[in-house]
Write an enzyme that holds these catalytic residues in place. Sequence first.
Site, PDB file in Angstrom:
ATOM      1  N   LYS A  47       0.838  -1.207   0.000  1.00 30.05           N
ATOM      2  CA  LYS A  47       0.000   0.000   0.000  1.00 30.05           C
ATOM      3  C   LYS A  47       0.872   1.256   0.000  1.00 30.05           C
ATOM      4  O   LYS A  47       0.582   2.218  -0.703  1.00 30.05           O
ATOM      5  CB  LYS A  47      -0.960  -0.041   1.200  1.00 30.05           C
ATOM      6  CG  LYS A  47      -2.045  -1.104   1.016  1.00 30.05           C
ATOM      7  CD  LYS A  47      -2.791  -1.476   2.277  1.00 30.05           C
ATOM      8  CE  LYS A  47      -3.701  -2.672   1.987  1.00 30.05           C
ATOM      9  NZ  LYS A  47      -4.356  -3.214   3.182  1.00 30.05           N
ATOM     10  N   GLN A  91      -4.654  -1.928   9.455  1.00 31.12           N
ATOM     11  CA  GLN A  91      -4.468  -3.229   8.817  1.00 31.12           C
ATOM     12  C   GLN A  91      -5.094  -4.338   9.668  1.00 31.12           C
ATOM     13  O   GLN A  91      -4.783  -4.471  10.848  1.00 31.12           O
ATOM     14  CB  GLN A  91      -2.966  -3.497   8.593  1.00 31.12           C
ATOM     15  CG  GLN A  91      -2.672  -4.759   7.814  1.00 31.12           C
ATOM     16  CD  GLN A  91      -3.211  -4.725   6.379  1.00 31.12           C
ATOM     17  OE1 GLN A  91      -3.153  -3.696   5.708  1.00 31.12           O
ATOM     18  NE2 GLN A  91      -3.756  -5.841   5.927  1.00 31.12           N
ATOM     19  N   ASP A 114     -11.046   2.663   4.116  1.00 33.43           N
ATOM     20  CA  ASP A 114     -11.376   1.236   3.991  1.00 33.43           C
ATOM     21  C   ASP A 114     -12.892   1.015   4.003  1.00 33.43           C
ATOM     22  O   ASP A 114     -13.364  -0.062   3.637  1.00 33.43           O
ATOM     23  CB  ASP A 114     -10.758   0.462   5.162  1.00 33.43           C
ATOM     24  CG  ASP A 114      -9.620  -0.438   4.716  1.00 33.43           C
ATOM     25  OD1 ASP A 114      -9.514  -0.693   3.504  1.00 33.43           O
ATOM     26  OD2 ASP A 114      -8.863  -0.892   5.590  1.00 33.43           O
TER      27      ASP A 114
END
Length: 280
Positions: A47, A91, A114
């Site tokens: 990322k 994460q 997200d």
Amino acid sequence: MILDGKAVSEKRLDLLKEEIDESGLYPRLATVIVGDDPASRMYVRMKHRACERVHIGSVGIELPETANTEDVLDAVRRLNRDQDIHGILVQLPMPGRIDTEKVIEAVAPGKDVDGYNPFNLGKLFSGHPVFAPCTPRGIITLLDEYGIDISGAHAVVAGRSIDVGRPMAALLLNRDATVTICHSRTKDLAGELARADILVSAIGKARFIGPEMVKPGAAVVDVGINHVDGKLCGDVDFDRVAEKAAAITPVPGGVGPMTIATLMENTFTAAKRIICSRVV
Ligand code: NAD
């Protein structure tokens, strides 16, 4: 037809970089990782590399394996307040002792690139998404890119997780598909899948879906990432299903790259929204 997520994502990242350069904005993404899980560390590294490629700044917050929920919440709250951070990505999965739901709820909805915060999931399920989770959002982009009709199609999603299955179903429904969600307790999975014009599998079982579960001419999207004998494979038995499907994603090179490209797009959207609302 191979739905080439790698090629489509490359194209979209190139366009995004141009758009970011032209905007004069400097979007910044923060990642938060807890512990040393090698797969999670690899995903975070990927990322950050993607950020570099499209001229998004990035910072990585690394917390030790011993961190508790309050430590993670502190990090998230600091990033929420930081005016120079536009997107926050925590994460997952985090170590079991951390209250993941609490952490996800703490991410400011405007920085929740997200799309897991209940506010954003609510917007998605009400038909007005702002940030939709990156994997299913990327799948819609891929289907669109190849001109696959979603409206009126019977879409069957295997898997009901909050990061893939559920938001996938909502996005397909928002695009006027008739949607069935299957999961581990579904009585006749093969029968349900065999009725799909668009089949999305996110169950995480290597080569579980064979040609007998696929309708001739279907579009098959394989989200699964499984390791067999040191090699990556999806949930779908690619070689045999490819003969029956009209369109299919490979693993690797299908859904995975679209996920990261979508994260970059969501981060730029977040930056535009935050910076423009400050200017007004
Ligand atoms: P998860 O473990 O949270 O969910 C799996 C789902 O599959 C569950 O809802 C479960 O009910 C269902 N399931 C399990 N066995 C089943 C069966 N036999 N029949 C029907 N349904 C069954 O997983 P997830 O986070 O949704 O991820 C699923 C897969 O997708 C994993 O392999 C993961 O690595 C992969 N993944 C890939 C990407 C990507 O970008 N390519 C992103 C996220 C997840």
